[in-house]
Design a protein around this motif. Structure first.
Motif, PDB file in Angstrom:
ATOM      1  N   PRO A   4      33.984  65.024  40.316  1.00 18.76           N
ATOM      2  CA  PRO A   4      33.113  64.803  41.472  1.00 18.76           C
ATOM      3  C   PRO A   4      33.457  63.473  42.152  1.00 18.76           C
ATOM      4  CG  PRO A   4      31.905  64.439  39.445  1.00 18.76           C
ATOM      5  CD  PRO A   4      33.259  64.988  39.065  1.00 18.76           C
ATOM      6  N   GLU A   5      33.381  63.488  43.464  1.00 20.57           N
ATOM      7  CA  GLU A   5      33.661  62.274  44.224  1.00 20.57           C
ATOM      8  C   GLU A   5      32.470  61.327  44.096  1.00 20.57           C
ATOM      9  OE1 GLU A   5      35.513  61.127  48.542  1.00 20.57           O
ATOM     10  OE2 GLU A   5      34.823  63.142  48.164  1.00 20.57           O
ATOM     11  N   VAL A   6      32.752  60.092  43.770  1.00 17.34           N
ATOM     12  CA  VAL A   6      31.695  59.120  43.518  1.00 17.34           C
ATOM     13  C   VAL A   6      31.124  58.561  44.816  1.00 17.34           C
ATOM     14  CG1 VAL A   6      31.157  56.921  42.400  1.00 17.34           C
ATOM     15  CG2 VAL A   6      32.720  58.520  41.309  1.00 17.34           C
ATOM     16  N   ASN A   7      31.972  58.319  45.804  1.00 17.34           N
ATOM     17  CA  ASN A   7      31.556  57.666  47.035  1.00 17.34           C
ATOM     18  C   ASN A   7      31.569  58.663  48.194  1.00 17.34           C
ATOM     19  OD1 ASN A   7      31.164  56.071  49.260  1.00 17.34           O
ATOM     20  ND2 ASN A   7      32.732  54.570  48.737  1.00 17.34           N
ATOM     21  N   PRO A   8      30.383  59.065  48.701  1.00 11.74           N
ATOM     22  CA  PRO A   8      30.347  60.021  49.814  1.00 11.74           C
ATOM     23  C   PRO A   8      30.958  59.462  51.097  1.00 11.74           C
ATOM     24  CG  PRO A   8      28.143  59.180  49.362  1.00 11.74           C
ATOM     25  CD  PRO A   8      29.049  58.658  48.279  1.00 11.74           C
ATOM     26  N   GLN A   9      31.057  58.145  51.222  1.00 12.95           N
ATOM     27  CA  GLN A   9      31.644  57.525  52.411  1.00 12.95           C
ATOM     28  C   GLN A   9      33.097  57.970  52.591  1.00 12.95           C
ATOM     29  OE1 GLN A   9      30.468  56.012  54.927  1.00 12.95           O
ATOM     30  NE2 GLN A   9      31.961  54.599  55.732  1.00 12.95           N
ATOM     31  N   LYS A  10      33.781  58.270  51.515  1.00 12.61           N
ATOM     32  CA  LYS A  10      35.194  58.657  51.595  1.00 12.61           C
ATOM     33  C   LYS A  10      35.382  59.990  52.312  1.00 12.61           C
ATOM     34  CE  LYS A  10      36.583  55.104  49.282  1.00 12.61           C
ATOM     35  NZ  LYS A  10      37.222  54.022  49.944  1.00 12.61           N
ATOM     36  N   ARG A  11      34.376  60.847  52.327  1.00  8.33           N
ATOM     37  CA  ARG A  11      34.477  62.147  53.001  1.00  8.33           C
ATOM     38  C   ARG A  11      34.162  62.061  54.492  1.00  8.33           C
ATOM     39  NH1 ARG A  11      31.454  63.965  48.444  1.00  8.33           N
ATOM     40  NH2 ARG A  11      29.636  64.010  49.786  1.00  8.33           N
ATOM     41  N   ARG A  12      33.486  61.014  54.902  1.00 10.39           N
ATOM     42  CA  ARG A  12      33.077  60.899  56.301  1.00 10.39           C
ATOM     43  C   ARG A  12      34.265  60.572  57.191  1.00 10.39           C
ATOM     44  NH1 ARG A  12      28.526  58.036  53.825  1.00 10.39           N
ATOM     45  NH2 ARG A  12      26.794  59.491  53.829  1.00 10.39           N
ATOM     46  N   ARG A  13      34.194  61.043  58.435  1.00 13.22           N
ATOM     47  CA  ARG A  13      35.249  60.792  59.414  1.00 13.22           C
ATOM     48  C   ARG A  13      34.628  60.408  60.755  1.00 13.22           C
ATOM     49  NH1 ARG A  13      37.879  60.424  55.491  1.00 13.22           N
ATOM     50  NH2 ARG A  13      39.318  61.910  54.639  1.00 13.22           N
ATOM     51  N   TRP A  19      29.235  54.797  61.792  1.00 14.22           N
ATOM     52  CA  TRP A  19      27.782  54.659  61.774  1.00 14.22           C
ATOM     53  C   TRP A  19      27.289  54.233  60.391  1.00 14.22           C
ATOM     54  CZ3 TRP A  19      23.985  53.895  64.949  1.00 14.22           C
ATOM     55  CH2 TRP A  19      22.681  54.155  64.564  1.00 14.22           C
ATOM     56  N   HIS A  20      27.761  54.927  59.357  1.00 12.41           N
ATOM     57  CA  HIS A  20      27.342  54.587  57.997  1.00 12.41           C
ATOM     58  C   HIS A  20      27.876  53.214  57.575  1.00 12.41           C
ATOM     59  CE1 HIS A  20      26.245  58.841  57.856  1.00 12.41           C
ATOM     60  NE2 HIS A  20      25.404  58.468  56.911  1.00 12.41           N
ATOM     61  N   ALA A  21      29.097  52.886  57.999  1.00 13.90           N
ATOM     62  CA  ALA A  21      29.671  51.578  57.670  1.00 13.90           C
ATOM     63  C   ALA A  21      28.829  50.452  58.267  1.00 13.90           C
ATOM     64  CB  ALA A  21      31.111  51.500  58.168  1.00 13.90           C
ATOM     65  N   LEU A  22      28.266  50.681  59.457  1.00 12.68           N
ATOM     66  CA  LEU A  22      27.396  49.688  60.072  1.00 12.68           C
ATOM     67  C   LEU A  22      26.227  49.353  59.147  1.00 12.68           C
ATOM     68  CD1 LEU A  22      26.257  47.992  62.466  1.00 12.68           C
ATOM     69  CD2 LEU A  22      25.146  50.108  63.226  1.00 12.68           C
ATOM     70  N   PHE A  23      25.620  50.381  58.567  1.00  9.89           N
ATOM     71  CA  PHE A  23      24.473  50.135  57.689  1.00  9.89           C
ATOM     72  C   PHE A  23      24.887  49.479  56.379  1.00  9.89           C
ATOM     73  CE2 PHE A  23      22.785  53.240  60.670  1.00  9.89           C
ATOM     74  CZ  PHE A  23      21.626  52.575  61.058  1.00  9.89           C
TER      75      PHE A  23
END
Length: 131
Positions: A4-13, A19-23
């Motif tokens: 399982p992927e630990v960091n959901p940020q890696k799937r975002r594009r 947007w998520h990086a801003l937070f």
């Protein structure tokens, strides 16, 4: 079977990732605010940034004065990140941990010297023009 992927940020594009990086960045600033050194530097920035518009002659000087202040805060955040990561590894003394922390501290010192030198030079020129 895939792990399982630990960091959901890696799937975002695209925009979603930004947007998520801003937070995450805002959370980092909030965490930095909890550090006394960063808080002192941020409070100094609240005074120095507006002062840069009075001291600086032209946009280049203003940008340099503000840039050195922001650089100190950036280096402080990086130093705190290094210290936090080292502390997470373990509280025991280790030569490599000390070396990493000392180099982070040296980076903060160098950024402070650059900032102080830049501001002193600008204030010197500004004071000579007033006299």
């Amino acid at each position: 079977m895939n792990a399982p992927e630990v960091n959901p940020q890696k799937r975002r594009r695209g925009v979603s990732r930004v947007w998520h990086a801003l937070f995450y960045s805002l959370a980092g600033l909030r965490a930095g605010w909890g550090e006394p050194a960063f808080r002192q530097e941020a409070l100094a920035a609240f005074l120095l940034v507006p002062l840069a518009f009075w001291v600086g002659e032209g946009w280049v000087e203003v940008a340099l004065l503000i840039g050195t202040v922001v650089l100190v805060m950036v280096v402080e955040l990086l130093n705190t990140g290094i210290e936090t990561a080292i502390d997470r590894i373990g509280p025991e003394w280790h030569a490599l941990s000390k070396r990493a922390k000392d180099m982070g501290s040296a980076a903060v010192l160098l950024s402070l010297l650059l900032c102080g030198g830049t501001w002193l030079a600008a204030l010197w020129v500004h004071a000579k023009e007033l006299l």
